[in-house]
Design a protein around this motif. Structure first.
Motif, PDB file in Angstrom:
ATOM      1  N   ASN A   4      44.603  98.548  63.223  1.00  0.00           N
ATOM      2  CA  ASN A   4      45.557  97.778  64.307  1.00  0.00           C
ATOM      3  C   ASN A   4      45.908  96.633  63.917  1.00  0.00           C
ATOM      4  OD1 ASN A   4      45.349 100.108  66.162  1.00  0.00           O
ATOM      5  ND2 ASN A   4      43.411  99.371  66.782  1.00  0.00           N
ATOM      6  N   ALA A   5      45.332  95.936  62.937  1.00  0.00           N
ATOM      7  CA  ALA A   5      45.826  94.547  62.497  1.00  0.00           C
ATOM      8  C   ALA A   5      47.029  94.322  62.066  1.00  0.00           C
ATOM      9  CB  ALA A   5      44.656  94.200  61.591  1.00  0.00           C
ATOM     10  N   THR A   6      47.460  95.738  61.422  1.00  0.00           N
ATOM     11  CA  THR A   6      48.952  95.435  60.693  1.00  0.00           C
ATOM     12  C   THR A   6      49.942  95.581  61.800  1.00  0.00           C
ATOM     13  OG1 THR A   6      48.667  97.974  60.414  1.00  0.00           O
ATOM     14  CG2 THR A   6      48.118  96.754  58.745  1.00  0.00           C
ATOM     15  N   GLN A   7      49.708  96.207  62.852  1.00  0.00           N
ATOM     16  CA  GLN A   7      50.645  96.004  64.193  1.00  0.00           C
ATOM     17  C   GLN A   7      50.698  94.844  64.616  1.00  0.00           C
ATOM     18  OE1 GLN A   7      52.050  99.107  64.894  1.00  0.00           O
ATOM     19  NE2 GLN A   7      50.875 100.043  62.970  1.00  0.00           N
ATOM     20  N   THR A   8      49.757  93.875  64.723  1.00  0.00           N
ATOM     21  CA  THR A   8      49.788  92.752  65.573  1.00  0.00           C
ATOM     22  C   THR A   8      49.743  91.487  64.673  1.00  0.00           C
ATOM     23  OG1 THR A   8      47.459  92.657  65.733  1.00  0.00           O
ATOM     24  CG2 THR A   8      48.510  93.804  67.491  1.00  0.00           C
ATOM     25  N   HIS A   9      49.506  91.683  63.583  1.00  0.00           N
ATOM     26  CA  HIS A   9      49.404  90.404  62.733  1.00  0.00           C
ATOM     27  C   HIS A   9      50.788  89.952  62.425  1.00  0.00           C
ATOM     28  CE1 HIS A   9      48.930  87.948  59.180  1.00  0.00           C
ATOM     29  NE2 HIS A   9      47.565  87.737  59.160  1.00  0.00           N
ATOM     30  N   PRO A  10      51.110  88.643  62.585  1.00  0.00           N
ATOM     31  CA  PRO A  10      52.345  87.950  62.366  1.00  0.00           C
ATOM     32  C   PRO A  10      53.010  88.476  61.063  1.00  0.00           C
ATOM     33  CG  PRO A  10      50.780  86.346  63.406  1.00  0.00           C
ATOM     34  CD  PRO A  10      50.060  87.547  63.010  1.00  0.00           C
ATOM     35  N   PHE A  11      52.350  88.335  60.144  1.00  0.00           N
ATOM     36  CA  PHE A  11      53.011  88.830  58.624  1.00  0.00           C
ATOM     37  C   PHE A  11      53.514  90.099  58.688  1.00  0.00           C
ATOM     38  CE2 PHE A  11      52.757  91.068  54.800  1.00  0.00           C
ATOM     39  CZ  PHE A  11      53.788  90.157  54.072  1.00  0.00           C
ATOM     40  N   TRP A  12      53.086  91.151  59.308  1.00  0.00           N
ATOM     41  CA  TRP A  12      53.442  92.446  59.291  1.00  0.00           C
ATOM     42  C   TRP A  12      54.700  92.623  60.294  1.00  0.00           C
ATOM     43  CZ3 TRP A  12      52.486  94.800  55.141  1.00  0.00           C
ATOM     44  CH2 TRP A  12      51.394  94.867  54.342  1.00  0.00           C
ATOM     45  N   GLN A  13      54.583  91.858  61.659  1.00  0.00           N
ATOM     46  CA  GLN A  13      55.669  91.980  62.382  1.00  0.00           C
ATOM     47  C   GLN A  13      56.720  91.356  61.828  1.00  0.00           C
ATOM     48  OE1 GLN A  13      54.108  89.730  65.688  1.00  0.00           O
ATOM     49  NE2 GLN A  13      52.998  91.463  66.733  1.00  0.00           N
ATOM     50  N   SER A  14      56.720  90.176  60.924  1.00  0.00           N
ATOM     51  CA  SER A  14      58.062  89.593  60.346  1.00  0.00           C
ATOM     52  C   SER A  14      58.399  90.492  59.069  1.00  0.00           C
ATOM     53  CB  SER A  14      57.704  88.536  59.708  1.00  0.00           C
ATOM     54  OG  SER A  14      57.036  87.320  60.576  1.00  0.00           O
ATOM     55  N   ALA A  15      57.460  91.091  58.498  1.00  0.00           N
ATOM     56  CA  ALA A  15      57.840  92.271  57.723  1.00  0.00           C
ATOM     57  C   ALA A  15      58.651  93.372  58.164  1.00  0.00           C
ATOM     58  CB  ALA A  15      56.764  92.833  56.611  1.00  0.00           C
ATOM     59  N   ARG A  16      58.426  93.784  59.203  1.00  0.00           N
ATOM     60  CA  ARG A  16      59.077  94.800  60.081  1.00  0.00           C
ATOM     61  C   ARG A  16      60.272  94.449  60.351  1.00  0.00           C
ATOM     62  NH1 ARG A  16      54.028  96.225  61.955  1.00  0.00           N
ATOM     63  NH2 ARG A  16      54.133  95.097  63.903  1.00  0.00           N
ATOM     64  N   LYS A  17      60.577  93.106  61.033  1.00  0.00           N
ATOM     65  CA  LYS A  17      61.641  92.585  61.535  1.00  0.00           C
ATOM     66  C   LYS A  17      62.866  92.701  60.204  1.00  0.00           C
ATOM     67  CE  LYS A  17      60.105  90.225  65.551  1.00  0.00           C
ATOM     68  NZ  LYS A  17      59.999  89.103  66.073  1.00  0.00           N
ATOM     69  N   ALA A  18      62.111  92.109  59.093  1.00  0.00           N
ATOM     70  CA  ALA A  18      62.841  92.307  57.780  1.00  0.00           C
ATOM     71  C   ALA A  18      63.471  93.282  57.571  1.00  0.00           C
ATOM     72  CB  ALA A  18      62.455  91.321  57.067  1.00  0.00           C
ATOM     73  N   ARG A  19      62.781  94.338  57.530  1.00  0.00           N
ATOM     74  CA  ARG A  19      63.131  95.673  56.872  1.00  0.00           C
ATOM     75  C   ARG A  19      64.110  96.215  57.914  1.00  0.00           C
ATOM     76  NH1 ARG A  19      61.419 100.902  58.497  1.00  0.00           N
ATOM     77  NH2 ARG A  19      61.395 102.275  56.940  1.00  0.00           N
ATOM     78  N   ALA A  20      64.031  95.970  59.282  1.00  0.00           N
ATOM     79  CA  ALA A  20      64.768  96.557  60.150  1.00  0.00           C
ATOM     80  C   ALA A  20      66.349  95.819  59.974  1.00  0.00           C
ATOM     81  CB  ALA A  20      64.587  96.295  61.608  1.00  0.00           C
TER      82      ALA A  20
END
Length: 201
Positions: A4-20
């Motif tokens: 669940n850490a990959t869902q909430t960690h700021p780094f992974w959230q930023s990575a998902r936004k960049a990918r989108a």
């Protein structure tokens, strides 16, 4: 590590936004930032090509090659529009979406066009001629391409501003949007005239 850490960690959230945001460039209707990226990326590339074109080894031939590059682009613009945009399975749906909503931002992602120009134009030319001459020819093609993107946007969104030449291009392109068999040139009607696809009304 907690899955669940990959869902909430700021780094992974930023990575998902960049990918989108990256994937948005490849949708049929582009976000404004992706559409206008051409106007940020291509001017420095053109200046770089011009710098190389007139470096030692370029000579007066570079002027001729820049003009030839503009001519090559105008023919390519016509052929791509007539045959690829109106008949190629991957490109036709996107182009028809443009015909349905001409003011929407449709286009080819900057990343794709830069790679195509490098792989299919500049790099092969460096194998056939001096680097300076390859840069000159490429500069002409890139100037033509950027003019095409700019004129096509203006034609649909800005109007002529009282300029007779632009008013003529707008009128000819409006004919194309009602008659898919004519007026494939956007920046010039030259090749429509040459190949018999020019319609003034």
């Amino acid at each position: 590590m907690d899955p669940n850490a990959t869902q909430t960690h700021p780094f992974w959230q930023s990575a998902r936004k960049a990918r989108a945001k990256f994937l948005q460039m490849f949708t049929s209707e582009m976000p404004a930032w992706a559409f206008f990226l051409d106007f940020l990326v291509y001017p420095p590339l053109i200046l770089l090509c011009l710098f190389w074109a007139f470096a030692p080894g370029g000579g007066a031939e570079s002027f001729i090659l820049i003009a030839l590059g503009l001519l090559v682009w105008s023919l390519s613009e016509y052929l791509i529009h007539r045959f690829a945009f109106h008949h190629a399975p991957l490109l036709q749906p996107i182009h028809m979406a443009h015909h349905q909503a001409p003011r929407d931002l449709h286009g080819t992602p900057t990343l794709v066009t830069v790679l195509v120009f490098y792989v299919l134009l500049y790099w092969p030319l460096t194998l056939l001629m001096r680097t300076a001459w390859a840069a000159a020819l490429t500069a002409g093609v890139l100037i033509g391409y950027l003019a095409y993107v700019g004129v096509h946007y203006i034609v649909h969104n800005k109007g002529s501003g009282g300029r007779a030449w632009l008013r003529r291009l707008i009128r000819l392109h409006a004919v194309h949007h009602r008659d898919l068999q004519h007026n494939f040139g956007v920046t010039t009607p030259l090749w429509d005239w040459v190949f018999g696809t020019l319609a003034k009304r």
